[in-house]
Design a protein around this motif. Structure first.
Motif, PDB file in Angstrom:
ATOM      1  N   TYR A 174     -24.890 -12.837 -16.764  1.00 41.29           N
ATOM      2  CA  TYR A 174     -24.315 -11.515 -16.956  1.00 41.29           C
ATOM      3  C   TYR A 174     -25.270 -10.664 -17.790  1.00 41.29           C
ATOM      4  O   TYR A 174     -25.973 -11.162 -18.672  1.00 41.29           O
ATOM      5  CB  TYR A 174     -22.965 -11.618 -17.668  1.00 41.29           C
ATOM      6  CG  TYR A 174     -21.949 -12.453 -16.931  1.00 41.29           C
ATOM      7  CD1 TYR A 174     -21.019 -11.859 -16.077  1.00 41.29           C
ATOM      8  CD2 TYR A 174     -21.909 -13.831 -17.083  1.00 41.29           C
ATOM      9  CE1 TYR A 174     -20.086 -12.625 -15.395  1.00 41.29           C
ATOM     10  CE2 TYR A 174     -20.978 -14.603 -16.405  1.00 41.29           C
ATOM     11  CZ  TYR A 174     -20.074 -13.998 -15.562  1.00 41.29           C
ATOM     12  OH  TYR A 174     -19.149 -14.755 -14.892  1.00 41.29           O
ATOM     13  N   ILE A 175     -25.285  -9.351 -17.497  1.00 43.13           N
ATOM     14  CA  ILE A 175     -26.127  -8.395 -18.217  1.00 43.13           C
ATOM     15  C   ILE A 175     -25.254  -7.235 -18.661  1.00 43.13           C
ATOM     16  O   ILE A 175     -24.396  -6.763 -17.916  1.00 43.13           O
ATOM     17  CB  ILE A 175     -27.275  -7.895 -17.320  1.00 43.13           C
ATOM     18  CG1 ILE A 175     -28.184  -9.064 -16.946  1.00 43.13           C
ATOM     19  CG2 ILE A 175     -28.078  -6.786 -18.002  1.00 43.13           C
ATOM     20  CD1 ILE A 175     -29.261  -8.715 -15.951  1.00 43.13           C
ATOM     21  N   ASP A 176     -25.472  -6.777 -19.886  1.00 38.03           N
ATOM     22  CA  ASP A 176     -24.662  -5.683 -20.422  1.00 38.03           C
ATOM     23  C   ASP A 176     -25.490  -4.884 -21.429  1.00 38.03           C
ATOM     24  O   ASP A 176     -26.528  -5.343 -21.916  1.00 38.03           O
ATOM     25  CB  ASP A 176     -23.407  -6.251 -21.102  1.00 38.03           C
ATOM     26  CG  ASP A 176     -22.228  -5.279 -21.095  1.00 38.03           C
ATOM     27  OD1 ASP A 176     -22.428  -4.106 -20.713  1.00 38.03           O
ATOM     28  OD2 ASP A 176     -21.124  -5.691 -21.466  1.00 38.03           O
ATOM     29  N   ASP A 177     -25.029  -3.687 -21.712  1.00 42.28           N
ATOM     30  CA  ASP A 177     -25.534  -2.862 -22.825  1.00 42.28           C
ATOM     31  C   ASP A 177     -27.048  -2.644 -22.777  1.00 42.28           C
ATOM     32  O   ASP A 177     -27.782  -2.998 -23.698  1.00 42.28           O
ATOM     33  CB  ASP A 177     -25.151  -3.482 -24.170  1.00 42.28           C
ATOM     34  CG  ASP A 177     -23.648  -3.560 -24.370  1.00 42.28           C
ATOM     35  OD1 ASP A 177     -22.931  -2.832 -23.655  1.00 42.28           O
ATOM     36  OD2 ASP A 177     -23.188  -4.337 -25.213  1.00 42.28           O
ATOM     37  N   ILE A 178     -27.525  -2.025 -21.706  1.00 44.59           N
ATOM     38  CA  ILE A 178     -28.941  -1.655 -21.612  1.00 44.59           C
ATOM     39  C   ILE A 178     -29.205  -0.460 -22.533  1.00 44.59           C
ATOM     40  O   ILE A 178     -28.427   0.486 -22.558  1.00 44.59           O
ATOM     41  CB  ILE A 178     -29.308  -1.302 -20.174  1.00 44.59           C
ATOM     42  CG1 ILE A 178     -28.972  -2.465 -19.234  1.00 44.59           C
ATOM     43  CG2 ILE A 178     -30.781  -0.945 -20.051  1.00 44.59           C
ATOM     44  CD1 ILE A 178     -29.078  -2.111 -17.766  1.00 44.59           C
ATOM     45  N   SER A 179     -30.298  -0.520 -23.256  1.00 42.75           N
ATOM     46  CA  SER A 179     -30.587   0.551 -24.217  1.00 42.75           C
ATOM     47  C   SER A 179     -32.075   0.877 -24.212  1.00 42.75           C
ATOM     48  O   SER A 179     -32.915  -0.019 -24.166  1.00 42.75           O
ATOM     49  CB  SER A 179     -30.152   0.122 -25.623  1.00 42.75           C
ATOM     50  OG  SER A 179     -30.545   1.085 -26.588  1.00 42.75           O
TER      51      SER A 179
END
Length: 555
Positions: free
Chosen positions: A382-387
């Protein structure tokens, strides 16, 4: 039959000047709190008019609230919702409520509201439709009623017992010659239900109408809600044939309700790729400036004992295709499993086809190459919160010299920011760009004491001179041609010692305690150091009349 509840909100809007990031609805009123009719607390009222046949199915409730005390409870505790009925609730039905939206310029706006579905509830909201219109039946002026609508698909919202924010960009058209007319929001629940599914309710709270993100604002970087995947399952483009292996999911999230789930399947053909792309039409854009550094980060979650992608790419590009640049992310083999881990890197955005200093409004694409998997079982990552945050960054040049005569020290190692650099024959090495801030470094060289200190990277390239002091405890006694080698250094699990056969190899702690002793039977000895605590150790090699002593770092 599917049980469907359709919310229809009719909202028509005044045409005035729009301020950046303005919010056009009274938050308390549209959060279903009591309206203060007189503005002084003397006359409070719910303020939403509900048709008589909907009184049991649309009520102000204090059971769950996102903010404040109340939300709107919609549903049924029996089977009385008929397919040919239409429940209706109006806000701002009377001018005294003062609830009319204050939008005064046609164009794009963002509508959002929150939905709460209790666990175990049998009501399933499949679609929500929002309609923005003038209540033309209140006027006899011949002006045509103007409205716009958006349909929301909630079939993939599987989160229960939590508020989920829904957002969509809507376009408010020109209202004709009567732009000064007041507007109102209307909610409608259309009856289409599953008669054998049981009772159930949903809750709605915090309706908001705001300006879309102003990408012309020089301070704009990115829409973090979008790149946290909070805009829902249709906000990122995924090829139809890949949607069983790449999807916006609620199974594991770092923040909010959604994350990107990708399933690493080692049975895929080697030329298979899973592309995932943001869509500018729904807000999937961010702005970067060519020739600038960005602190890039994202969070990953890898399932325990499952296959996962060892690397993946994020590509940034403008809608026109210009400004393209690939960023590679590597997932370490020892990454913690079943928990969220943040990956970070410094990105220098410098595409060949964009002049330095020019801002570029970009989209993002992710590519997962099927062969780059670790493990043998099918598993999800899972991948989340790209900044992406713009930052100042500059390289640092170290010059290492002897403290007694100022001569350069070549072949020394400088460790800083988890990277090692080796000095050249001038005693110099230059780091990769480092963000502005304070860093610890260690300079090491066989025959010298370690030099450990801190440096401050400022807003320009920086040079540092580090003096090294000769270490009399690190020596070669006897034969000057004694041939030995200790590697790797630093080490984590094993060290290799190359020395003459019959040598005695002793490892001491830095305080002088003897840790390991062995005599080699070949010219290369491998020593397991995984059972030793992290820190600095002394390795002594004795062969005939010759002795060498060298420091080794266990990490």
């Amino acid at each position: 039959m599917n049980k469907q509840l359709q919310l229809v909100m009719a909202m028509a809007l005044l045409l005035l000047s729009v301020n950046t990031n303005a919010q056009y609805l009274q938050s308390d009123y549209y959060g279903f709190e009591d309206a203060d009719i007189n503005g002084d607390g003397s006359n409070l009222a719910f303020g939403w008019w509900i048709t008589a046949d909907a009184n049991n199915h649309m009520i102000q409730s204090n059971e769950f609230a996102s903010e404040g005390t109340y939300s709107l409870k919609i549903g049924s505790d029996d089977y009385s919702l008929n397919a040919d009925k239409e429940w209706r609730a109006d806000c701002g039905a009377t001018a005294k409520i003062g609830s009319e939206p204050s939008v005064t310029i046609p164009g794009d706006y963002v509508l959002s509201f929150k939905v709460y579905i209790p666990s175990g509830d049998n009501t399933i909201v499949d679609k929500i439709k929002t309609i923005y219109s003038d209540p033309k039946d209140n006027y006899d002026d011949g002006v045509t009623n103007v409205w716009a609508q958006t349909q929301w698909d909630l079939s993939s919202v599987t989160v229960r017992d939590a508020w989920v924010t829904l957002r969509a960009t809507i376009n408010i058209p020109t209202v004709g010659t009567k732009a000064e007319k007041p507007k109102q929001i209307q909610l409608r629940v259309l009856g289409d239900y599953r008669p054998n599914s049981g009772a159930g309710y949903i809750y709605i709270d915090d309706i908001k109408l705001e300006d879309p993100i102003d990408t012309d604002n020089p301070d704009f970087i990115m829409d973090y809600s979008y790149f946290g995947f909070e805009y829902g399952p249709d906000s990122w483009w995924i090829n139809e044939k890949h949607r069983t292996h790449a999807m916006l999911s609620t199974d594991e999230v770092a923040t909010g309700a959604y994350a990107l789930e990708v399933i690493a399947d080692p049975d895929f053909a080697e030329d298979t790729k899973l592309p995932v792309s943001s869509t500018s039409g729904k807000g999937g854009y961010f702005k970067v400036i060519s020739g600038s550094y960005y602190a890039a980060s994202l969070k990953v979650f890898v399932e325990s004992n499952k296959t996962y992608f060892s690397e993946f790419l994020t590509n940034v590009k403008a809608a026109s295709g210009s400004g393209y640049q690939t960023i590679k992310w590597e997932v370490p083999s020892d990454i913690a499993r079943d928990e969220w881990v943040e990956l970070t890197q410094l990105v220098y955005y410098n595409p060949d086809d964009v002049v330095a200093g020019e801002p570029v409004l970009t989209e993002m694409a992710m590519t997962f190459n099927i062969p780059n998997v670790v493990g043998t079982n099918v598993g999800s990552m899972y991948i989340d919160d790209i900044s992406f945050v713009k930052t100042e960054a500059h390289p640092v040049t170290f010059t290492l010299v002897r403290n007694d005569n100022g001569n350069p020290v070549s072949g020394a190692s400088v460790s800083i920011n988890n990277q090692n650099y080796i000095t050249d024959n001038q005693g110099m090495c230059t780091t990769d760009a480092l963000e502005v801030g304070e860093y610890s470094y260690t300079a090491t060289k066989n025959g010298f004491y370690d030099a450990t200190s801190t440096i401050t990277v400022s807003d320009a390239s920086t040079d540092f001179t580090v003096p090294l002091t000769a270490d009399d405890a690190t020596m070669v006694d006897g034969n000057e041609d004694f041939d030995y080698k200790i590697y790797p250094n630093p080490a984590s699990a094993l060290i290799n010692v190359a020395s003459p056969v019959g040598s005695t190899i002793t490892i001491y702690s830095i305080s002088g305690n003897k840790i390991k002793v062995l005599t080699n039977s070949s010219s290369l000895t491998t020593i397991n150091v995984s059972d030793m605590a992290k820190g600095l150790y002394i390795v002594e090699i004795v062969s005939n009349e010759t002795k060498v002593i060298e420091k080794v770092q266990i990490k």
